[in-house]
Design a protein around this motif. Structure first.
Motif, PDB file in Angstrom:
ATOM      1  N   PRO A  98      43.405  99.769 111.377  1.00  0.00           N
ATOM      2  CA  PRO A  98      44.721  99.709 110.721  1.00  0.00           C
ATOM      3  C   PRO A  98      44.751  98.602 109.672  1.00  0.00           C
ATOM      4  CG  PRO A  98      44.855  98.827 112.945  1.00  0.00           C
ATOM      5  CD  PRO A  98      43.460  99.356 112.769  1.00  0.00           C
ATOM      6  N   PHE A  99      45.580  98.782 108.671  1.00  0.00           N
ATOM      7  CA  PHE A  99      45.723  97.761 107.640  1.00  0.00           C
ATOM      8  C   PHE A  99      47.200  97.620 107.286  1.00  0.00           C
ATOM      9  CE2 PHE A  99      46.465 100.720 104.154  1.00  0.00           C
ATOM     10  CZ  PHE A  99      45.887 101.885 104.648  1.00  0.00           C
ATOM     11  N   GLU A 100      47.552  96.429 106.833  1.00  0.00           N
ATOM     12  CA  GLU A 100      48.938  96.113 106.512  1.00  0.00           C
ATOM     13  C   GLU A 100      49.341  96.790 105.195  1.00  0.00           C
ATOM     14  OE1 GLU A 100      51.715  92.202 105.619  1.00  0.00           O
ATOM     15  OE2 GLU A 100      49.646  91.939 106.255  1.00  0.00           O
ATOM     16  N   THR A 101      50.398  97.574 105.241  1.00  0.00           N
ATOM     17  CA  THR A 101      50.858  98.255 104.029  1.00  0.00           C
ATOM     18  C   THR A 101      52.091  97.599 103.430  1.00  0.00           C
ATOM     19  OG1 THR A 101      52.202  99.768 105.338  1.00  0.00           O
ATOM     20  CG2 THR A 101      49.956 100.470 104.795  1.00  0.00           C
ATOM     21  N   GLY A 102      52.664  96.650 104.136  1.00  0.00           N
ATOM     22  CA  GLY A 102      53.855  95.975 103.624  1.00  0.00           C
ATOM     23  C   GLY A 102      54.056  94.654 104.343  1.00  0.00           C
ATOM     24  N   HIS A 103      55.004  93.891 103.866  1.00  0.00           N
ATOM     25  CA  HIS A 103      55.274  92.571 104.433  1.00  0.00           C
ATOM     26  C   HIS A 103      56.769  92.297 104.322  1.00  0.00           C
ATOM     27  CE1 HIS A 103      54.657  88.364 105.437  1.00  0.00           C
ATOM     28  NE2 HIS A 103      55.410  88.051 104.393  1.00  0.00           N
ATOM     29  N   TRP A 104      57.411  92.008 105.441  1.00  0.00           N
ATOM     30  CA  TRP A 104      58.834  91.660 105.443  1.00  0.00           C
ATOM     31  C   TRP A 104      58.976  90.153 105.424  1.00  0.00           C
ATOM     32  CZ3 TRP A 104      62.723  95.024 104.894  1.00  0.00           C
ATOM     33  CH2 TRP A 104      62.463  96.367 105.128  1.00  0.00           C
ATOM     34  N   SER A 105      59.836  89.653 104.547  1.00  0.00           N
ATOM     35  CA  SER A 105      60.114  88.217 104.509  1.00  0.00           C
ATOM     36  C   SER A 105      61.526  88.006 103.979  1.00  0.00           C
ATOM     37  CB  SER A 105      59.104  87.482 103.620  1.00  0.00           C
ATOM     38  OG  SER A 105      59.267  87.870 102.282  1.00  0.00           O
ATOM     39  N   ASN A 106      62.022  86.802 104.143  1.00  0.00           N
ATOM     40  CA  ASN A 106      63.345  86.424 103.657  1.00  0.00           C
ATOM     41  C   ASN A 106      63.216  85.180 102.787  1.00  0.00           C
ATOM     42  OD1 ASN A 106      64.890  88.431 105.031  1.00  0.00           O
ATOM     43  ND2 ASN A 106      64.457  87.334 106.929  1.00  0.00           N
ATOM     44  N   PRO A 107      62.670  85.324 101.596  1.00  0.00           N
ATOM     45  CA  PRO A 107      62.503  84.138 100.747  1.00  0.00           C
ATOM     46  C   PRO A 107      63.847  83.612 100.251  1.00  0.00           C
ATOM     47  CG  PRO A 107      61.945  86.105  99.516  1.00  0.00           C
ATOM     48  CD  PRO A 107      62.219  86.537 100.930  1.00  0.00           C
ATOM     49  N   ARG A 108      63.919  82.307 100.048  1.00  0.00           N
ATOM     50  CA  ARG A 108      65.118  81.662  99.504  1.00  0.00           C
ATOM     51  C   ARG A 108      64.818  81.165  98.110  1.00  0.00           C
ATOM     52  NH1 ARG A 108      69.392  80.880 102.824  1.00  0.00           N
ATOM     53  NH2 ARG A 108      70.558  79.360 101.664  1.00  0.00           N
ATOM     54  N   VAL A 109      65.812  81.250  97.247  1.00  0.00           N
ATOM     55  CA  VAL A 109      65.670  80.753  95.883  1.00  0.00           C
ATOM     56  C   VAL A 109      65.830  79.238  95.913  1.00  0.00           C
ATOM     57  CG1 VAL A 109      66.548  80.886  93.529  1.00  0.00           C
ATOM     58  CG2 VAL A 109      66.620  82.911  94.983  1.00  0.00           C
ATOM     59  N   ASP A 110      64.829  78.516  95.402  1.00  0.00           N
ATOM     60  CA  ASP A 110      64.885  77.050  95.414  1.00  0.00           C
ATOM     61  C   ASP A 110      65.583  76.514  94.162  1.00  0.00           C
ATOM     62  OD1 ASP A 110      63.027  77.184  93.325  1.00  0.00           O
ATOM     63  OD2 ASP A 110      61.330  76.630  94.586  1.00  0.00           O
ATOM     64  N   LEU A 111      65.649  75.189  94.049  1.00  0.00           N
ATOM     65  CA  LEU A 111      66.325  74.565  92.911  1.00  0.00           C
ATOM     66  C   LEU A 111      65.589  74.775  91.591  1.00  0.00           C
ATOM     67  CD1 LEU A 111      67.504  71.238  94.566  1.00  0.00           C
ATOM     68  CD2 LEU A 111      68.841  73.284  94.062  1.00  0.00           C
ATOM     69  N   TYR A 112      64.348  75.220  91.658  1.00  0.00           N
ATOM     70  CA  TYR A 112      63.575  75.526  90.449  1.00  0.00           C
ATOM     71  C   TYR A 112      63.739  76.999  90.056  1.00  0.00           C
ATOM     72  CZ  TYR A 112      61.502  71.051  91.573  1.00  0.00           C
ATOM     73  OH  TYR A 112      61.319  69.717  91.863  1.00  0.00           O
ATOM     74  N   VAL A 113      64.668  77.674  90.711  1.00  0.00           N
ATOM     75  CA  VAL A 113      64.997  79.081  90.444  1.00  0.00           C
ATOM     76  C   VAL A 113      63.779  79.974  90.690  1.00  0.00           C
ATOM     77  CG1 VAL A 113      66.276  80.590  88.901  1.00  0.00           C
ATOM     78  CG2 VAL A 113      66.486  78.148  88.631  1.00  0.00           C
ATOM     79  N   GLN A 114      63.090  79.702  91.793  1.00  0.00           N
ATOM     80  CA  GLN A 114      61.919  80.486  92.149  1.00  0.00           C
ATOM     81  C   GLN A 114      61.946  80.835  93.627  1.00  0.00           C
ATOM     82  OE1 GLN A 114      58.682  77.897  91.025  1.00  0.00           O
ATOM     83  NE2 GLN A 114      58.567  78.799  88.985  1.00  0.00           N
ATOM     84  N   VAL A 115      61.274  81.922  93.959  1.00  0.00           N
ATOM     85  CA  VAL A 115      61.054  82.275  95.356  1.00  0.00           C
ATOM     86  C   VAL A 115      59.549  82.296  95.597  1.00  0.00           C
ATOM     87  CG1 VAL A 115      63.174  83.604  95.681  1.00  0.00           C
ATOM     88  CG2 VAL A 115      61.128  84.756  94.863  1.00  0.00           C
ATOM     89  N   SER A 116      59.159  81.921  96.801  1.00  0.00           N
ATOM     90  CA  SER A 116      57.748  81.964  97.173  1.00  0.00           C
ATOM     91  C   SER A 116      57.526  83.143  98.099  1.00  0.00           C
ATOM     92  CB  SER A 116      57.342  80.685  97.905  1.00  0.00           C
ATOM     93  OG  SER A 116      57.449  79.596  97.038  1.00  0.00           O
ATOM     94  N   VAL A 117      56.561  83.954  97.758  1.00  0.00           N
ATOM     95  CA  VAL A 117      56.174  85.082  98.598  1.00  0.00           C
ATOM     96  C   VAL A 117      54.679  84.949  98.821  1.00  0.00           C
ATOM     97  CG1 VAL A 117      56.082  87.583  98.837  1.00  0.00           C
ATOM     98  CG2 VAL A 117      57.986  86.513  97.607  1.00  0.00           C
TER      99      VAL A 117
END
Length: 52
Positions: free
Chosen positions: A19-38
């Motif tokens: 089996p292999f991963e076909t997707g990834h669930w996450s809840n990223p937050r927007v930081d003060l630099y207006v970016q999200v990390s995934v």
């Protein structure tokens, strides 16, 4: 349409057995630099989303 698949089928590689991963669930937050990390990537988003 089936004749196209019949012609291509011998050229296709078999599907992987493990089996292999076909997707990834996450809840990223927007930081003060207006970016999200995934995972290891950072993405810019609109300013109005800071803190969301």
């Amino acid at each position: 349409m089936g004749e196209y698949f019949a012609a291509e089928q011998p050229l296709l590689k078999p599907l992987p057995t493990e089996p292999f991963e076909t997707g990834h669930w996450s809840n990223p937050r927007v930081d003060l630099y207006v970016q999200v990390s995934v995972r290891t990537n950072r993405y810019s988003v609109p300013v109005r989303l800071i803190g969301r």
